[in-house]
Enzyme design. Structure first.
Site, PDB file in Angstrom:
ATOM      1  N   VAL A  14       0.705  -1.147  -0.002  1.00 44.07           N
ATOM      2  CA  VAL A  14      -0.194   0.109  -0.071  1.00 44.07           C
ATOM      3  C   VAL A  14       1.020   1.248   0.117  1.00 44.07           C
ATOM      4  O   VAL A  14       0.571   2.201  -0.807  1.00 44.07           O
ATOM      5  CB  VAL A  14      -1.105  -0.057   1.431  1.00 44.07           C
ATOM      6  CG1 VAL A  14      -1.654   1.263   1.115  1.00 44.07           C
ATOM      7  CG2 VAL A  14      -1.997  -1.265   1.165  1.00 44.07           C
ATOM      8  N   GLY A 135     -11.734  -0.429   2.087  1.00 40.51           N
ATOM      9  CA  GLY A 135     -10.514  -0.085   0.881  1.00 40.51           C
ATOM     10  C   GLY A 135     -11.304   0.937   0.177  1.00 40.51           C
ATOM     11  O   GLY A 135     -11.186   2.155   0.519  1.00 40.51           O
ATOM     12  N   GLU A 191      -4.446 -14.900   4.584  1.00 40.59           N
ATOM     13  CA  GLU A 191      -3.280 -14.866   5.236  1.00 40.59           C
ATOM     14  C   GLU A 191      -2.732 -16.106   5.726  1.00 40.59           C
ATOM     15  O   GLU A 191      -3.801 -16.799   5.962  1.00 40.59           O
ATOM     16  CB  GLU A 191      -3.357 -13.950   6.581  1.00 40.59           C
ATOM     17  CG  GLU A 191      -4.021 -12.573   6.192  1.00 40.59           C
ATOM     18  CD  GLU A 191      -2.886 -11.371   5.965  1.00 40.59           C
ATOM     19  OE1 GLU A 191      -1.622 -11.778   5.968  1.00 40.59           O
ATOM     20  OE2 GLU A 191      -3.156 -10.403   5.250  1.00 40.59           O
ATOM     21  N   ASP A 202     -11.666  -8.524  11.902  1.00 40.35           N
ATOM     22  CA  ASP A 202     -11.406  -7.519  10.858  1.00 40.35           C
ATOM     23  C   ASP A 202     -12.659  -6.983  10.617  1.00 40.35           C
ATOM     24  O   ASP A 202     -12.582  -5.636  10.556  1.00 40.35           O
ATOM     25  CB  ASP A 202     -10.766  -8.274   9.618  1.00 40.35           C
ATOM     26  CG  ASP A 202     -10.614  -6.968   8.485  1.00 40.35           C
ATOM     27  OD1 ASP A 202      -9.677  -6.282   8.582  1.00 40.35           O
ATOM     28  OD2 ASP A 202     -11.481  -7.062   7.524  1.00 40.35           O
ATOM     29  N   LYS A 206     -13.853  -2.784  11.385  1.00 36.31           N
ATOM     30  CA  LYS A 206     -14.481  -1.636  10.555  1.00 36.31           C
ATOM     31  C   LYS A 206     -15.816  -1.224  10.905  1.00 36.31           C
ATOM     32  O   LYS A 206     -16.153  -0.243  10.711  1.00 36.31           O
ATOM     33  CB  LYS A 206     -14.502  -2.484   9.214  1.00 36.31           C
ATOM     34  CG  LYS A 206     -12.881  -2.610   8.566  1.00 36.31           C
ATOM     35  CD  LYS A 206     -13.089  -3.808   7.281  1.00 36.31           C
ATOM     36  CE  LYS A 206     -11.751  -3.958   6.808  1.00 36.31           C
ATOM     37  NZ  LYS A 206     -11.769  -5.146   5.686  1.00 36.31           N
TER      38      LYS A 206
HETATM   39  N1  HSE Z   1      -8.111  -8.710   5.243  1.00 37.54           N
HETATM   40  C1  HSE Z   1      -9.222  -7.797   4.909  1.00 37.54           C
HETATM   41  C2  HSE Z   1     -10.345  -8.439   3.843  1.00 37.54           C
HETATM   42  C3  HSE Z   1      -8.686  -6.766   4.130  1.00 37.54           C
HETATM   43  O1  HSE Z   1     -10.148  -9.519   3.671  1.00 37.54           O
HETATM   44  O2  HSE Z   1     -11.270  -7.818   3.426  1.00 37.54           O
HETATM   45  C4  HSE Z   1      -7.995  -5.572   4.925  1.00 37.54           C
HETATM   46  O3  HSE Z   1      -9.039  -5.087   5.957  1.00 37.54           O
END
Ligand code: HSE
Length: 429
Positions: A14, A135, A191, A202, A206
Site C-alpha cells: 500500500v 478499501g 493470510e 477484521d 471496521k
Molecule cells: N483482510 C481484509 C479483507 C482486507 O479480507 O477484506 C483488509 O482489511
C-alpha cells in the site's frame, strides 16, 4: 499555497502504491488540490528493496515514530498496521507535533479511535481513515459528508473480502470451508494466519468505526458481537440456495431506541437483496438515512490500488484545507451509546441439525422449540442415510434470540441429536 509535504510510514504494497501514485500523477493531483503534494520522507525496514518507485531525494528514516515527530512534513501516513506499538506511536507523535495523520489501520482506530480523535481535534489536525474501512469504497466520506443531513439508523454490509471470497467459492464449487481456505492461502487471498479475517475480527474493527461515524457515538469495539464463518458447511450453503438465500458475513450496526446494535456474523440474506450478489473479494456497504433512504456502495475492499486510492483521497482533503471532526461530530460531543445485547435480537433463524434417522426425533425437537415459544416455519430433510444420521433443516419464524439460544441448548441435549446444532440468522435486508 505552498506544497503539502507528506511522509510515508510503511512501504509495503500500500505504501509503495501511494508513493507511486503521488509521484507519477503529481500534476493531475496538484491541479485537483490547487497545490502540489510532495513526498518528502519515508520509513521502512529495508532500504535496499526495490519497490518500483523512485525515492531519490526523499529523506529516509529507520524509525517511523521518529519520522512522525521530526520529519519536515505536514502529513504523516501510518501504513504499518497493528493495534498498538509502532503504529500507535506514529499517530501519537504526529498529532503531538501538530501534523495530520492518514492511516489504513482499522485495528488501531477500533481500539483507540476516541482518544486519538480527541487529541487530533485539540491539535486541530485531521485523522483520515478512508482506507481503513472497505478499501476503495468512499464510505467514510459518504457518511461524514454526503449523508451529513441525515439521521443514519443503519449501516451494514460485507466488510471482509477474504470471507466473501471463501463463501462465494464454497457456493460455486460445493467444497468445504477448510478446503477453500487452504486454497485461498496458497493463492495469497487469505493470510497464513487467517484468524482476523475468518473469525470476523477484521469486519468488527471496521464496523466499530462505521458505527462511530454513522451515529456520532464513541468507538466501542468491545461492544461488537462477533462470530466468524468457520462453522459454515457446504450443506448450509446448499440449503440456503434451496431456501432462496445466500450466506454472507455481514457487519450490522443499527441505532434503535434502546441503544446501538453492533454485530458481525454470517447470515442468510434473500437472493433478491443487493448484498446477495456481491461476490468474491468485493465489499459493499448499505447506509440507511431518514432523508436519503437506502444507499448501496460497492467496490474493492482491499488491495494496493483501492487502498492507496482511499489514502490519497484523505491527503487531497487535507491539501484542500479540510479538517473535519474524525467521527462526524466533534470528539467532545460523541455520545456513549447503550449496547443492545445479542440476546435481544428479534428475527428469523435457520437451524441445521444432525440427527439419528429414527421415529420420534422431530417430535423431540418440536417439544424443545415449543418450550421456548419458538415457532417453526419450514422443515427440510433430504434422503435417508446409511451412516444412521441425517441433516434436518428448520427455519424459524421471528424469534427473540435469547429464546432461540435456550431452545438450541435443549435440542443439543437430546440423545438423538448427534452434533452441535448449527444456527444461522436470517436477515431480511
Ligand atoms: N483482510 C481484509 C479483507 C482486507 O479480507 O477484506 C483488509 O482489511
Amino acid at each position: 499555497m505552498g506544497p503539502l509535504r507528506v511522509a510515508i510510514g510503511g512501504l509495503g504494497t500500500v505504501g509503495a502504491a501511494v508513493a507511486d501514485i503521488l509521484i507519477s500523477r503529481k500534476d493531475l493531483i496538484a491541479a485537483r488540490c490547487g497545490r502540489q503534494i510532495d513526498v518528502v520522507a519515508v520509513s521502512a525496514r529495508d532500504r535496499s528493496y526495490d519497490r518500483g518507485v523512485d525515492l531519490s531525494g526523499v529523506e529516509w528514516f529507520d524509525d517511523a515514530a521518529e519520522m512522525a515527530a521530526y520529519a519536515d512534513a505536514n502529513v504523516i501516513l501510518e501504513l504499518i498496521g497493528g493495534e498498538d506499538g509502532i503504529a500507535k506511536a506514529v499517530c501519537e507523535n504526529a498529532i503531538g507535533a501538530g501534523r495530520h495523520v492518514v492511516t489504513a489501520n482499522k485495528a488501531l482506530l477500533a481500539m483507540h479511535g476516541t482518544p486519538l480523535a480527541q487529541a487530533a481535534e485539540r491539535a486541530n489536525v485531521a485523522v483520515g481513515y478512508e482506507a481503513a474501512v472497505a478499501g476503495g469504497i468512499p464510505i467514510i466520506k459518504a457518511l461524514r459528508e454526503g449523508f451529513a443531513g441525515n439521521g443514519i439508523f443503519s449501516v451494514h454490509g460485507i466488510l471482509n473480502g477474504t470471507c466473501n471470497y471463501i463463501l462465494t467459492t464454497m457456493r460455486e464449487t460445493g467444497r468445504d470451508f477448510d478446503d477453500v481456505l487452504s486454497e485461498a492461502q496458497e493463492l495469497g487471498y487469505a493470510e497464513a494466519d487467517p484468524t482476523f479475517d475468518v473469525d470476523g475480527i477484521d469486519a468488527a474493527h471496521k464496523l466499530a468505526l462505521l458505527a462511530g461515524v454513522a451515529f456520532g457515538t464513541e468507538v466501542n469495539f468491545g461492544a461488537v458481537h462477533v462470530e466468524g464463518i468457520r462453522h459454515i458447511s457446504a450443506d448450509d450453503i446448499l440449503f440456503a440456495e434451496e431456501l432462496g438465500y445466500r450466506i454472507k458475513l455481514l457487519g450490522i450496526a443499527n441505532r434503535t431506541d434502546p441503544g446501538v446494535e453492533q454485530r458481525v456474523y454470517p447470515c442468510m440474506v434473500p437472493m433478491d437483496a443487493p448484498l446477495a450478489h456481491v461476490e468474491g473479494v468485493f465489499n459493499a456497504v448499505v447506509a440507511e438515512g431518514d432523508a436519503v433512504g437506502t444507499s448501496v456502495l460497492q467496490g474493492a475492499g482491499a488491495g494496493a490500488g483501492p487502498t492507496a486510492s482511499a489514502v490519497i483521497s484523505d491527503i487531497v482533503d487535507i491539501a484542500r484545507g479540510m479538517v473535519l471532526p474524525v467521527f462526524s461530530v466533534p470528539a467532545s460531543k460523541l455520545t456513549r451509546a447503550q449496547t443492545v445485547p445479542i440476546g435481544s435480537r428479534a428475527g428469523p433463524y435457520y437451524v441445521r441439525l444432525t440427527v439419528l434417522d429414527r421415529p420420534g426425533v422431530i417430535a423431540d425437537v418440536s417439544a424443545a422449540l415449543r418450550e421456548e415459544e419458538v415457532s417453526v416455519e419450514a422443515l427440510l430433510q433430504r434422503g435417508r442415510s446409511e451412516k444412521g444420521s441425517v441433516p434436518v433443516v428448520l427455519t424459524l419464524h421471528e424469534t427473540v434470540e435469547a429464546n432461540m439460544q435456550r431452545a438450541l441448548a435443549r435440542i443439543a441435549e437430546l440423545d438423538t441429536v448427534v452434533e452441535p446444532p448449527c444456527m444461522i440468522r436470517i436477515e431480511n435486508l
